[in-house]
Scaffold this motif. Structure first.
Motif, PDB file in Angstrom:
ATOM      1  N   TYR A  71       4.391   0.504  -4.820  1.00 56.18           N
ATOM      2  CA  TYR A  71       3.616   0.989  -3.851  1.00 56.18           C
ATOM      3  C   TYR A  71       2.606   1.713  -4.454  1.00 56.18           C
ATOM      4  O   TYR A  71       2.473   1.914  -5.597  1.00 56.18           O
ATOM      5  CB  TYR A  71       4.266   1.917  -2.986  1.00 56.18           C
ATOM      6  N   ASN A  72       1.303   1.848  -3.813  1.00 58.32           N
ATOM      7  CA  ASN A  72       0.122   2.617  -4.455  1.00 58.32           C
ATOM      8  C   ASN A  72       0.730   3.814  -4.951  1.00 58.32           C
ATOM      9  O   ASN A  72      -0.119   4.345  -6.225  1.00 58.32           O
ATOM     10  CB  ASN A  72      -0.789   3.184  -3.518  1.00 58.32           C
ATOM     11  N   LYS A 130       0.974  -1.351  -0.015  1.00 62.25           N
ATOM     12  CA  LYS A 130      -0.030  -0.125   0.188  1.00 62.25           C
ATOM     13  C   LYS A 130       0.790   1.242   0.030  1.00 62.25           C
ATOM     14  O   LYS A 130       0.531   2.220  -0.881  1.00 62.25           O
ATOM     15  CB  LYS A 130      -0.932  -0.176   1.205  1.00 62.25           C
ATOM     16  N   ARG A 131       1.873   1.239   0.945  1.00 58.88           N
ATOM     17  CA  ARG A 131       2.699   2.393   1.053  1.00 58.88           C
ATOM     18  C   ARG A 131       4.024   1.907   1.797  1.00 58.88           C
ATOM     19  O   ARG A 131       3.961   1.191   2.300  1.00 58.88           O
ATOM     20  CB  ARG A 131       2.014   3.594   1.735  1.00 58.88           C
TER      21      ARG A 131
END
Length: 226
Positions: A55-56, A32-33
């Motif tokens: 990552y997003n 995600k991050r």
């Protein structure tokens, strides 16, 4: 998402077969991050193993930005992913060196365990022939320890710089990196140049014609074999 998987495939499709081979057995993992929330992607290496984290944030700009020619635009995330592939390429020799080191270290540890087991047996049985063999094995283990140490030192040295970065450094000479981020280190300069070569050749040719010709002549791949 389906769009994100498509963007990743587009990035991978920019690679030559030889470049793609560098990623064999290397995981590309979606997160995600990053810890600081600022990274789009990250190459991570621990000795013989490595992975690329995506990552997003890598895909955030795909909605309104592109890279490459306006006639054949690529998603903005293409450069982000290819930048990390660049790190995987220049680190390939160090990974290979660490793999050799770990293989030799494992063999050494196996022989040491066998040696220690034999020592216990000799003490228990007082077998003279077995004791004589231990003296030869002890010398062989000392030689192997030195070899393992040399391989470990070589792997560490390659991890600090390596033949690909050495070759790139000679080609770019005193010229500046192709991007502001690339100016942070010679490794980042290489990764930025590689990502441009695979996503916007015209831009790299305009900025660093010598580096462009080096990539076109597969200089980065030839340097991996040194």
């Amino acid at each position: 998402t389906k769009a994100h998987r498509r963007a990743l495939r587009i990035a991978m499709n920019q690679l030559s077969p030889a470049e793609a081979k560098v990623l064999k057995s290397m995981a590309i993992i979606r997160y995600k991050r990053s810890k600081d929330g600022r990274k789009g992607a990250l190459y991570l290496q621990k000795n013989c193993t490595a992975e690329i984290r995506v990552y997003n944030r890598s895909f955030d700009a795909d909605r309104w930005q592109f890279v490459g020619s306006a006639f054949q635009p690529l998603p903005s995330s293409t450069r982000t992913v290819l930048h990390e592939v660049g790190h995987a390429i220049h680190n390939r020799p160090s990974r290979a060196a660490f793999c050799q080191y770990e293989k030799k270290l494992k063999a050494l540890q196996t022989r040491i365990r066998a040696y220690n087991a034999t020592v216990k047996k000799v003490r228990r049985t007082q077998n003279r022939k077995l004791a004589a063999k231990l003296a030869g094995e002890s010398k062989a283990l000392e030689r192997l320890k030195k070899e393992v140490k040399r391989k470990g030192e070589r792997a560490l040295k390659m991890a600090e710089r390596g033949p690909v970065i050495d070759a790139y450094s000679r080609v770019i000479g005193g010229q500046s990196a192709p991007t502001a981020y690339g100016k942070s280190s010679i490794r980042e300069s290489f990764a930025e140049s590689f990502s441009l070569y695979r996503s916007d050749k015209a831009a790299l040719k305009r900025l660093l014609p010598n580096v462009y010709r080096w990539f076109r002549g597969q200089g980065h791949l030839k340097a991996m074999g040194r």
